[in-house]
Design a protein around this motif. Structure first.
Motif, mmCIF file in Angstrom:
data_model
loop_
_atom_site.group_PDB
_atom_site.id
_atom_site.type_symbol
_atom_site.label_atom_id
_atom_site.label_comp_id
_atom_site.label_asym_id
_atom_site.label_seq_id
_atom_site.Cartn_x
_atom_site.Cartn_y
_atom_site.Cartn_z
ATOM 1 N N LEU A 296 -34.089 70.044 43.542
ATOM 2 C CA LEU A 296 -35.059 69.168 43.883
ATOM 3 C C LEU A 296 -36.108 69.248 43.094
ATOM 4 C CD1 LEU A 296 -34.625 69.875 47.758
ATOM 5 C CD2 LEU A 296 -33.851 67.733 46.788
ATOM 6 N N PRO A 297 -37.127 68.078 42.960
ATOM 7 C CA PRO A 297 -38.245 68.201 41.844
ATOM 8 C C PRO A 297 -39.429 68.657 42.495
ATOM 9 C CG PRO A 297 -37.940 65.915 42.884
ATOM 10 C CD PRO A 297 -36.842 66.445 43.524
ATOM 11 N N THR A 298 -39.437 69.277 43.698
ATOM 12 C CA THR A 298 -40.584 69.956 44.529
ATOM 13 C C THR A 298 -41.307 71.023 43.736
ATOM 14 O OG1 THR A 298 -39.051 71.271 45.788
ATOM 15 C CG2 THR A 298 -39.677 68.952 46.586
ATOM 16 N N ALA A 299 -40.635 71.898 43.134
ATOM 17 C CA ALA A 299 -41.367 72.886 42.166
ATOM 18 C C ALA A 299 -41.409 72.802 40.871
ATOM 19 C CB ALA A 299 -40.612 74.295 42.614
ATOM 20 N N GLY A 300 -41.094 71.642 40.315
ATOM 21 C CA GLY A 300 -41.127 71.209 38.815
ATOM 22 C C GLY A 300 -40.557 72.459 38.048
ATOM 23 N N ILE A 301 -39.540 72.906 38.537
ATOM 24 C CA ILE A 301 -38.943 74.083 37.734
ATOM 25 C C ILE A 301 -37.497 73.899 37.281
ATOM 26 C CG2 ILE A 301 -38.099 75.239 39.661
ATOM 27 C CD1 ILE A 301 -39.846 77.046 36.780
ATOM 28 N N GLY A 302 -36.770 72.743 37.586
ATOM 29 C CA GLY A 302 -35.450 72.505 37.314
ATOM 30 C C GLY A 302 -35.110 72.551 35.993
ATOM 31 N N ALA A 303 -35.789 71.624 35.011
ATOM 32 C CA ALA A 303 -35.368 71.422 33.600
ATOM 33 C C ALA A 303 -35.714 72.650 32.971
ATOM 34 C CB ALA A 303 -36.089 70.230 33.254
ATOM 35 N N GLY A 304 -36.804 73.437 33.436
ATOM 36 C CA GLY A 304 -37.177 74.497 32.586
ATOM 37 C C GLY A 304 -36.069 75.431 32.855
ATOM 38 N N MET A 305 -35.411 75.731 34.251
ATOM 39 C CA MET A 305 -34.560 76.582 34.113
ATOM 40 C C MET A 305 -33.095 76.206 33.651
ATOM 41 S SD MET A 305 -35.843 79.159 36.175
ATOM 42 C CE MET A 305 -34.471 80.144 36.155
ATOM 43 N N ALA A 306 -32.931 75.059 33.412
ATOM 44 C CA ALA A 306 -31.724 74.617 32.840
ATOM 45 C C ALA A 306 -31.761 74.943 31.133
ATOM 46 C CB ALA A 306 -31.522 73.126 32.915
ATOM 47 N N ILE A 307 -32.949 74.886 30.747
ATOM 48 C CA ILE A 307 -33.263 75.121 29.249
ATOM 49 C C ILE A 307 -33.332 76.685 29.109
ATOM 50 C CG2 ILE A 307 -35.104 75.160 27.571
ATOM 51 C CD1 ILE A 307 -35.985 72.413 28.692
ATOM 52 N N GLU A 308 -33.719 77.273 30.014
ATOM 53 C CA GLU A 308 -33.751 78.888 29.923
ATOM 54 C C GLU A 308 -32.188 79.469 29.901
ATOM 55 O OE1 GLU A 308 -36.106 82.112 32.191
ATOM 56 O OE2 GLU A 308 -34.163 82.108 33.130
ATOM 57 N N SER A 309 -31.320 78.555 31.009
ATOM 58 C CA SER A 309 -30.106 79.196 31.045
ATOM 59 C C SER A 309 -29.106 78.805 29.925
ATOM 60 C CB SER A 309 -29.555 78.419 32.028
ATOM 61 O OG SER A 309 -30.040 78.734 33.503
ATOM 62 N N ALA A 310 -29.463 77.759 29.166
ATOM 63 C CA ALA A 310 -28.756 77.396 27.724
ATOM 64 C C ALA A 310 -29.440 78.215 26.852
ATOM 65 C CB ALA A 310 -29.260 75.904 27.422
ATOM 66 N N TRP A 311 -30.680 78.859 26.867
ATOM 67 C CA TRP A 311 -31.144 79.817 25.838
ATOM 68 C C TRP A 311 -30.340 81.023 26.066
ATOM 69 C CZ3 TRP A 311 -34.679 83.871 26.884
ATOM 70 C CH2 TRP A 311 -34.886 84.631 25.725
ATOM 71 N N THR A 312 -30.256 81.661 27.119
ATOM 72 C CA THR A 312 -29.633 82.862 27.289
ATOM 73 C C THR A 312 -28.288 82.876 27.110
ATOM 74 O OG1 THR A 312 -29.717 82.510 29.677
ATOM 75 C CG2 THR A 312 -31.404 83.718 29.167
ATOM 76 N N LEU A 313 -27.507 81.656 27.392
ATOM 77 C CA LEU A 313 -26.233 81.732 26.984
ATOM 78 C C LEU A 313 -25.933 81.412 25.491
ATOM 79 C CD1 LEU A 313 -23.258 81.295 27.977
ATOM 80 C CD2 LEU A 313 -23.650 78.791 28.084
ATOM 81 N N GLY A 314 -26.790 80.867 24.836
ATOM 82 C CA GLY A 314 -26.516 80.664 23.358
ATOM 83 C C GLY A 314 -26.759 82.133 22.548
ATOM 84 N N ARG A 315 -27.775 82.709 23.394
ATOM 85 C CA ARG A 315 -27.931 84.101 22.611
ATOM 86 C C ARG A 315 -27.012 85.236 22.860
ATOM 87 N NH1 ARG A 315 -33.609 85.313 20.901
ATOM 88 N NH2 ARG A 315 -32.724 87.463 20.648
ATOM 89 N N MET A 316 -26.519 85.044 24.116
ATOM 90 C CA MET A 316 -25.176 85.898 24.104
ATOM 91 C C MET A 316 -24.098 85.675 23.716
ATOM 92 S SD MET A 316 -26.161 86.699 28.595
ATOM 93 C CE MET A 316 -24.934 88.025 28.611
ATOM 94 N N LEU A 317 -23.821 84.447 23.227
ATOM 95 C CA LEU A 317 -22.691 84.034 22.560
ATOM 96 C C LEU A 317 -22.844 84.539 21.025
ATOM 97 C CD1 LEU A 317 -21.960 80.613 24.283
ATOM 98 C CD2 LEU A 317 -20.940 82.815 24.492
ATOM 99 N N ARG A 318 -24.199 84.706 20.375
ATOM 100 C CA ARG A 318 -24.207 84.699 19.167
ATOM 101 C C ARG A 318 -23.368 85.602 18.424
ATOM 102 N NH1 ARG A 318 -30.488 85.922 17.439
ATOM 103 N NH2 ARG A 318 -29.918 87.576 18.352
#
Length: 390
Positions: free
Chosen positions: A283-305
Motif C-alpha cells: 500500500l502507498p501509505t508509508a512511501g516505502i514500497g518502491a524503495g524496498m523493491a530497489i533494495e531487494s534487487a540490490w541485495t539479490l544482485g550483490r549476492m549473485l555476483r
C-alpha cells in the motif's frame, strides 16, 4: 538468467547484473515501455543500488527533495508540519520522482527488453528451469539457471511457482492519481486525512503528484462530484490544496487505482525467486514500497555476483532469510497506517487527529528509519551461504 517484468525491481536487477558483465534476458508483457504515471517517494535505502549502477547523479537530477511533511485535519486545518530532512539527515535524502523518470534513469545505458512476452509454463529440470513463453509471434521455449519473477502485484507467473499462500489486504478504498503544476513551496508533501476521503500532494521534479481517494462506494460517483464533496468537507485546506484539487478535476488523464497489497508466503523456490511487488506489493501509505523493491534487487544482485550453480540455491535461500523480514516489517508499517487512514466517521476522524497531534513523525516512521539505518550486508550474507557451517 531470466527476469520477468521490466518494472522498477526488474530493471534495477538487470542493470546491476549488466554492471557485473552478465546478460540477463528481460521480458515484459506490455507491448512497449509504458510509463504509468504515478509519483514515488524514495528513501536513502536506494542510494547503494544507484551508486553501484552508476546512475545516482542522474537520479538526483531527475528527482526533488521532500524536505517537509504537513498533515491537515478532516476540515483541512493544518495540524502539524515535520522536517523529513532532519529525520533522515544521517542517511541521505527523501526524494520524489515520477515512475516514468525513474524507469528512464534505470535504462539510461540501454536495456534490451523482449516486449509482448509472457510465461506460460515453468518446469524445474535438474539444475535448470525450463520456461515456455507466449509471444506476439509464436510460442517458444528456453532453459535458464534462474528465473526472477518481478512482474508486479498481480503477477500471473507467481501462480506457476510454489510460493505458498498469497495473502492480500483490500482496504475497500481507491482513488485517482494525477499531475498538477506546483503551487507554492516545491519540497512540501501535504495530506488531508478526511472523514471518508484522502487528499495527498507530493513533489516530484517540476510538478506535484496527487492522490484523491475514498471508499470505492463513495468514489463511484465520479471524479468531479467526489472532488466537490471533498472541497465542501475540508473548507480550511488552504489555497495550495484548493488549487491541487482544481488541477485533478481538470486533468486530461487521471487514472483510478484500487488500494490493495499482496504478500507471498515464500519468495524462493527451486530455480526461481519472487522479487519486488510480486513478493510483497505495498500500500502507498508509508512511501516505502518502491524503495524496498530497489533494495531487494540490490541485495539479490550483490549476492549473485560471485555465486555459481553449486551454491546458487543456498545463496537464494539466505537472501530470502535476510531480506524478507525487512520487507515485511516495512509492509506491516504501511498496513498499520492504512488502518489509521482509510476509515470514515467523524468520531474516528477526531480520534485520528488526536493521535496525529500527539505522535511525532519520528515515532510514526521510526520503524522505517531504523530499516534505513541498518541495511544488510549482502556480501557477508552470500559468504555465509557459500561456506557450509562446521
Amino acid at each position: 538468467m531470466l527476469i520477468a517484468g521490466a518494472g522498477i525491481a526488474g530493471l534495477t536487477l538487470a542493470a546491476l547484473l549488466r554492471r557485473q558483465g552478465l546478460h540477463p534476458v528481460l521480458i515484459e508483457r506490455m507491448p512497449q515501455m509504458a510509463h504509468p504515471g504515478y509519483m514515488l517517494a524514495l528513501m536513502p535505502m536506494v542510494d547503494a543500488a544507484f551508486d553501484e549502477i552508476g546512475c545516482h547523479d542522474d537520479y538526483v537530477a531527475r528527482s526533488t527533495p521532500i524536505a517537509t511533511y504537513a498533515a491537515r485535519s478532516h476540515r483541512g486545518r493544518l495540524m502539524r508540519s515535520d522536517d523529513f530532512s532532519a529525520l533522515l539527515a544521517m542517511h541521505g535524502e527523501y526524494r520524489g520522482i515520477d515512475r516514468g523518470a525513474l524507469l528512464e534513469v534505470l535504462t539510461s545505458d540501454g536495456c534490451p527488453v523482449a516486449f509482448g512476452t509472457t510465461i506460460e509454463a515453468v518446469a524445474q529440470m535438474g539444475n535448470t528451469t525450463d520456461v515456455r513463453f507466449a509471444t506476439d509471434e509464436s510460442p517458444t521455449e528456453a532453459s535458464f539457471d534462474l528465473v526472477v519473477v518481478a512482474e508486479g502485484l498481480n503477477s500471473r507467473t507467481r501462480e506457476l511457482l510454489d510460493a505458498g499462500e498469497v495473502s492480500r489486504v483490500d482496504t475497500g478504498w481507491g482513488g485517482w492519481v494525477s499531475w498538477v503544476d506546483p503551487a507554492g513551496v516545491t519540497d512540501l508533501g501535504e495530506e488531508v486525512w478526511g472523514d471518508g476521503f484522502f487528499l495527498g500532494a507530493y513533489p516530484v521534479r517540476g510538478r506535484l503528484g496527487v492522490f484523491l481517494g475514498g471508499s470505492n462506494h463513495d468514489t463511484a460517483v465520479g471524479l468531479p462530484e467526489f472532488a466537490e464533496r471533498v472541497r465542501a468537507a475540508a473548507p480550511e485546506m488552504g489555497e495550495r490544496l484548493r488549487a491541487v484539487l482544481d488541477g485533478v478535476v481538470a486533468s486530461p488523464d487521471p487514472y483510478y487505482s484500487a488500494l490493495t497489497d499482496v504478500r507471498a508466503e515464500r519468495w524462493v523456490t527451486q530455480g526461481a525467486v519472487l522479487l519486488g511487488d510480486a513478493a510483497a506489493g505495498f500500500l502507498p501509505t508509508a512511501g516505502i514500497g518502491a524503495g524496498m523493491a530497489i533494495e531487494s534487487a540490490w541485495t539479490l544482485g550483490r549476492m549473485l555476483r560471485d555465486t555459481d550453480l553449486s551454491t546458487l540455491q543456498p545463496v537464494l535461500e539466505e537472501w530470502e532469510r535476510v531480506q524478507k523480514p525487512r520487507v515485511e516489517s516495512a509492509q506491516d508499517n504501511s498496513r498499520m497506517l492504512a488502518r489509521l487512514m482509510f476509515r470514515r466517521g467523524r468520531l474516528i476522524a477526531w480520534m485520528r487527529e488526536t493521535i496525529t497531534r500527539m505522535l511525532t513523525v519520528r515515532a510514526v516512521l521510526g520503524p522505517i528509519a531504523r530499516l534505513v539505518a541498518a541495511q544488510p550486508d549482502p556480501d557477508a550474507a552470500a559468504q555465509r551461504a557459500r561456506v557450509p557451517a562446521p
